[in-house]
Design an enzyme around this catalytic site. Structure first.
Site, PDB file in Angstrom:
ATOM      1  N   GLU A 181     -19.217  -4.596  14.928  1.00 59.12           N
ATOM      2  CA  GLU A 181     -20.373  -3.738  15.191  1.00 59.12           C
ATOM      3  C   GLU A 181     -20.436  -3.435  16.689  1.00 59.12           C
ATOM      4  OE1 GLU A 181     -23.704  -4.231  12.173  1.00 59.12           O
ATOM      5  OE2 GLU A 181     -23.696  -6.103  13.259  1.00 59.12           O
TER       6      GLU A 181
ATOM      7  N   HIS B  99     -24.747 -12.011  15.131  1.00 57.40           N
ATOM      8  CA  HIS B  99     -25.088 -10.595  15.367  1.00 57.40           C
ATOM      9  C   HIS B  99     -25.320 -10.392  16.867  1.00 57.40           C
ATOM     10  CE1 HIS B  99     -27.254  -6.806  15.341  1.00 57.40           C
ATOM     11  NE2 HIS B  99     -26.820  -6.610  14.101  1.00 57.40           N
TER      12      HIS B  99
HETATM   13  P1  PGA Z   1     -27.798   0.155  12.655  1.00 52.65           P
HETATM   14  O1  PGA Z   1     -27.748  -1.434  12.744  1.00 52.65           O
HETATM   15  O2  PGA Z   1     -27.326   0.546  11.284  1.00 52.65           O
HETATM   16  O3  PGA Z   1     -29.220   0.494  12.896  1.00 52.65           O
HETATM   17  O4  PGA Z   1     -26.901   0.674  13.726  1.00 52.65           O
HETATM   18  C1  PGA Z   1     -26.650  -2.141  12.255  1.00 52.65           C
HETATM   19  C2  PGA Z   1     -26.779  -3.593  12.609  1.00 52.65           C
HETATM   20  O5  PGA Z   1     -27.255  -3.910  13.702  1.00 52.65           O
HETATM   21  O6  PGA Z   1     -26.424  -4.476  11.819  1.00 52.65           O
END
Ligand code: PGA
Length: 229
Positions: A156, A99
């Site tokens: 992401e 992540h």
């Molecule tokens: P968010 O986070 O939905 O708050 O943007 C997603 C993540 O970091 O996995």
């Protein structure tokens, strides 16, 4: 044997939030939700909350337990690390690895992610590999190709995480196509400010989501699930 195949995978990433009591209340509400066979929900709490989540999900269908990271090492003298062996007995089916917050605050590298993937697969856990969009090829190269096939990949964009600035759907589609060229035909999730109002649109281009902020409130998360499945 865990598998990375499903129709839609929705991951609730609580990050470092929630006390045991808050987790308990969340699960108390969520356990009434029927997740259709077209999907799978994975709840990824911080490690101390695993027993709470495991207990509540035991009676649920298509709902599983995950973690937000895993040690790069197998069990041994690695103070502070949580190894795959530590997770035995908690029914953990998935682990998020790489992540951007792990990369940024804990200096996780592509090589670390490759070792985490290895640990996951040895222990029958599906790795959800969050990729750094600028290092797609480097990340894929670090993971043996026979292991890549068993991964789920998550895109992401850093600017979209926790900001409310969700990425344009066309951009997500384009990136998912690029990911499949590099990683092969694996499920690709989108994450970054997914909420009940945009989930249905992203569901058209993604194999599922990682939901951070909108997973903290159980009612909001239930709405995301309903809009997606
Ligand atoms: P968010 O986070 O939905 O708050 O943007 C997603 C993540 O970091 O996995």
């Amino acid at each position: 044997m865990q598998t990375n195949s499903f129709t839609k995978l929705i991951v609730a990433n609580w990050k470092s939030n929630k006390t045991a009591q808050e987790a308990d209340h969340w699960m108390d509400e969520f356990k009434h939700v029927r997740v259709p066979d077209s999907g799978r929900v994975v709840i990824t709490p911080s490690f101390p909350l695993l027993p709470t989540v495991q207990l509540a999900t035991q009676t649920m269908k298509n709902v599983a337990v995950g973690t937000q990271t895993i040690s790069t090492f197998s069990a041994g003298s690695y103070t502070g690390a949580v190894s795959a062996r530590n997770l035995l007995g908690f029914d953990v089916t998935h682990a998020i690895v790489g992540h951007s917050e792990q990369r940024r605050y804990f200096h996780t590298t592509n090589q670390d992610v490759a070792r985490q993937v290895d640990q996951c697969l040895i222990n029958d856990i599906v790795p959800i590999v969050c990729i750094d969009e600028n290092e797609l090829a480097r990340q894929a190269d670090a993971i043996p190709s026979d292991q890549l096939r068993s991964c789920v990949v998550a895109y992401e964009p850093v600017d979209a995480i926790g900001s409310g600035n969700n990425a344009p759907v066309d951009e997500v589609r384009e990136m998912h196509d690029r990911i499949r060229v590099v990683f092969g035909n694996v499920p690709v999730l989108y994450g970054g400010s997914v909420n009940p109002s945009n989930a249905a649109e992203y569901a058209l281009v993604a194999d599922g989501f990682i939901v951070g902020t909108a997973s903290l409130d159980v009612h909001e998360f239930i709405e995301v699930v309903k809009k997606t499945l």
